[in-house]
Design an enzyme around this catalytic site. Structure first.
Site, PDB file in Angstrom:
ATOM      1  N   GLU A  89      18.365 -91.153  85.465  1.00 32.08           N
ATOM      2  CA  GLU A  89      17.704 -91.400  84.165  1.00 32.08           C
ATOM      3  C   GLU A  89      18.697 -91.827  83.074  1.00 32.08           C
ATOM      4  O   GLU A  89      18.335 -92.585  82.179  1.00 32.08           O
ATOM      5  CB  GLU A  89      16.968 -90.145  83.698  1.00 32.08           C
ATOM      6  CG  GLU A  89      15.517 -90.088  84.134  1.00 32.08           C
ATOM      7  CD  GLU A  89      14.663 -91.257  83.637  1.00 32.08           C
ATOM      8  OE1 GLU A  89      14.834 -91.692  82.486  1.00 32.08           O
ATOM      9  OE2 GLU A  89      13.838 -91.755  84.414  1.00 32.08           O
ATOM     10  N   HIS A 127      21.385 -93.716  83.448  1.00 33.73           N
ATOM     11  CA  HIS A 127      21.593 -95.169  83.593  1.00 33.73           C
ATOM     12  C   HIS A 127      20.344 -95.935  83.160  1.00 33.73           C
ATOM     13  O   HIS A 127      20.443 -96.979  82.520  1.00 33.73           O
ATOM     14  CB  HIS A 127      21.867 -95.526  85.056  1.00 33.73           C
ATOM     15  CG  HIS A 127      23.119 -94.940  85.627  1.00 33.73           C
ATOM     16  ND1 HIS A 127      23.114 -93.955  86.573  1.00 33.73           N
ATOM     17  CD2 HIS A 127      24.430 -95.209  85.368  1.00 33.73           C
ATOM     18  CE1 HIS A 127      24.362 -93.645  86.899  1.00 33.73           C
ATOM     19  NE2 HIS A 127      25.181 -94.388  86.176  1.00 33.73           N
ATOM     20  N   GLN A 157      39.944 -96.241  90.001  1.00 33.86           N
ATOM     21  CA  GLN A 157      39.831 -95.136  89.042  1.00 33.86           C
ATOM     22  C   GLN A 157      39.735 -93.775  89.717  1.00 33.86           C
ATOM     23  O   GLN A 157      39.487 -92.769  89.063  1.00 33.86           O
ATOM     24  CB  GLN A 157      38.655 -95.376  88.087  1.00 33.86           C
ATOM     25  CG  GLN A 157      37.277 -95.315  88.705  1.00 33.86           C
ATOM     26  CD  GLN A 157      36.205 -95.769  87.729  1.00 33.86           C
ATOM     27  OE1 GLN A 157      36.080 -96.937  87.431  1.00 33.86           O
ATOM     28  NE2 GLN A 157      35.398 -94.827  87.232  1.00 33.86           N
ATOM     29  N   GLN A 198      35.756 -92.351  77.847  1.00 36.83           N
ATOM     30  CA  GLN A 198      35.694 -93.719  78.382  1.00 36.83           C
ATOM     31  C   GLN A 198      35.155 -94.689  77.323  1.00 36.83           C
ATOM     32  O   GLN A 198      35.712 -95.758  77.088  1.00 36.83           O
ATOM     33  CB  GLN A 198      34.800 -93.719  79.625  1.00 36.83           C
ATOM     34  CG  GLN A 198      34.400 -95.080  80.133  1.00 36.83           C
ATOM     35  CD  GLN A 198      33.652 -95.017  81.449  1.00 36.83           C
ATOM     36  OE1 GLN A 198      34.256 -94.801  82.487  1.00 36.83           O
ATOM     37  NE2 GLN A 198      32.348 -95.205  81.436  1.00 36.83           N
ATOM     38  N   SER A 243      25.712 -88.516  88.406  1.00 40.24           N
ATOM     39  CA  SER A 243      25.564 -88.776  89.851  1.00 40.24           C
ATOM     40  C   SER A 243      26.178 -87.643  90.654  1.00 40.24           C
ATOM     41  O   SER A 243      25.786 -87.379  91.783  1.00 40.24           O
ATOM     42  CB  SER A 243      26.254 -90.088  90.226  1.00 40.24           C
ATOM     43  OG  SER A 243      25.802 -91.111  89.378  1.00 40.24           O
TER      44      SER A 243
END
Ligand code: PAF
Length: 288
Positions: free
Chosen positions: A33, A35, A59, A150, A183
């Site tokens: 949700e 994203h 990364q 980020q 995730s």
């Protein structure tokens, strides 16, 4: 919706659409949700929406979850289709076979918070994001506030390198008990999942405290004590200047302050953040 694996092919497809506003939503797949809300933002702001799905090896540190990172690609495709995405960019690799020789490096901003235990992580992020920007040449790019460090670093990259791109942030989407959607939440068993919800509770508790008093030490102590009671072993809990991410030691500060937390619960390293003084009335989550 077109699914494209080749950078040249995507460039070719976008060449005829340059008069339109193009938005990019960079992801590593395993869409949730959080994203989807970024994709909905992109749909509102632009004519063409590109979602990139690429698990970026650069990364991840050697002991991290690169090999087990979930990739439910068919499910991701169905979700993008449902949201009206125009292009999924799903390259096999974005780097030369013999390894990348030139990348970007972040200074001060990457030596704080997550950058302390995840050395080089943000160099890998900005390098891949820069490659994606060069391929897609988006007008707008949407990043989630859940990864606030980020987001801050990418805003800084765009400013420092004079990139003609608008960076838009999307609010963190939460489960009903407050856990920030991620995730990596799927790594948790039910007991760990319950414990994980306490991270956002700790932030909420500190926000509540900050409404009534401005003593930095008391606000920090309240958060730390709560986390100890929940047996959560934190990586960090810090109140930082939202722009330069420097930890403060007083709440009397000109720039907005934000609380940042990271903790490993079972197999998952989880992060979250909230403004110390919330400008809006957020829904309170049920915390005990
Ligand atoms: O936030 C992520 O999912 C990743 O760090 C990103 C921005 C897609 C770069 O790989």
């Amino acid at each position: 919706m077109k699914i494209i694996a080749s950078a040249d092919e995507l460039r070719h497809q976008l060449a005829g659409l340059r008069t339109e506003q193009i938005a990019l939503v960079p992801t590593m797949g395993c869409l949730h949700e959080g994203h989807l809300s970024l994709i909905r933002n992109a749909k509102r702001l632009a004519d063409i929406v590109v979602v990139s799905i690429y698990v970026n090896p650069l990364q991840f540190a050697a002991d991290e979850d690169l090999d087990s990172y979930p990739q439910p690609f068919r499910q991701d495709v169905a979700l993008c289709e449902q949201e009206g995405v125009d292009f999924i960019f799903n390259p096999t690799s974005l780097y030369p076979a013999q390894g990348i020789q030139v990348g970007l490096q972040v200074n001060d901003l990457s030596h704080r918070l997550c950058g302390i235990s995840r050395t080089n992580h943000f160099d890998g992020v900005v390098t891949v994001v820069n490659i994606l920007f060069n391929i897609v040449r988006p007008d707008i790019v949407i990043f989630g506030e859940k990864d606030f460090q980020q987001l801050t670093i990418i805003r800084r990259m765009v400013a420092d390198l004079h990139m003609p791109i608008d960076i838009i942030s999307g609010e963190t989407v939460r489960e009903s008990d407050g856990l920030a959607k991620s995730s990596r939440n799927r790594y948790l068993n039910s007991e760990q999942r319950q414990q994980a919800s306490k991270l956002s509770c700790a932030l909420q508790l500190m926000q509540d405290k900050a409404k009534h008093e401005n003593d930095y030490a008391n606000i920090m102590a309240a958060g730390l004590e709560y986390l100890k009671l929940q047996h959560i072993d934190i990586d960090y809990l810090e109140i930082c200047d939202e722009y330069n991410l420097q930890a403060v030691s007083t709440t009397k500060h000109d720039a907005p302050l934000r609380i940042f937390i990271a903790a490993t619960i079972g197999p998952a390293r989880l992060i979250d953040n909230k403004p110390l003084l919330s400008p809006t009335l957020e829904d309170k989550q049920p915390c005990v």
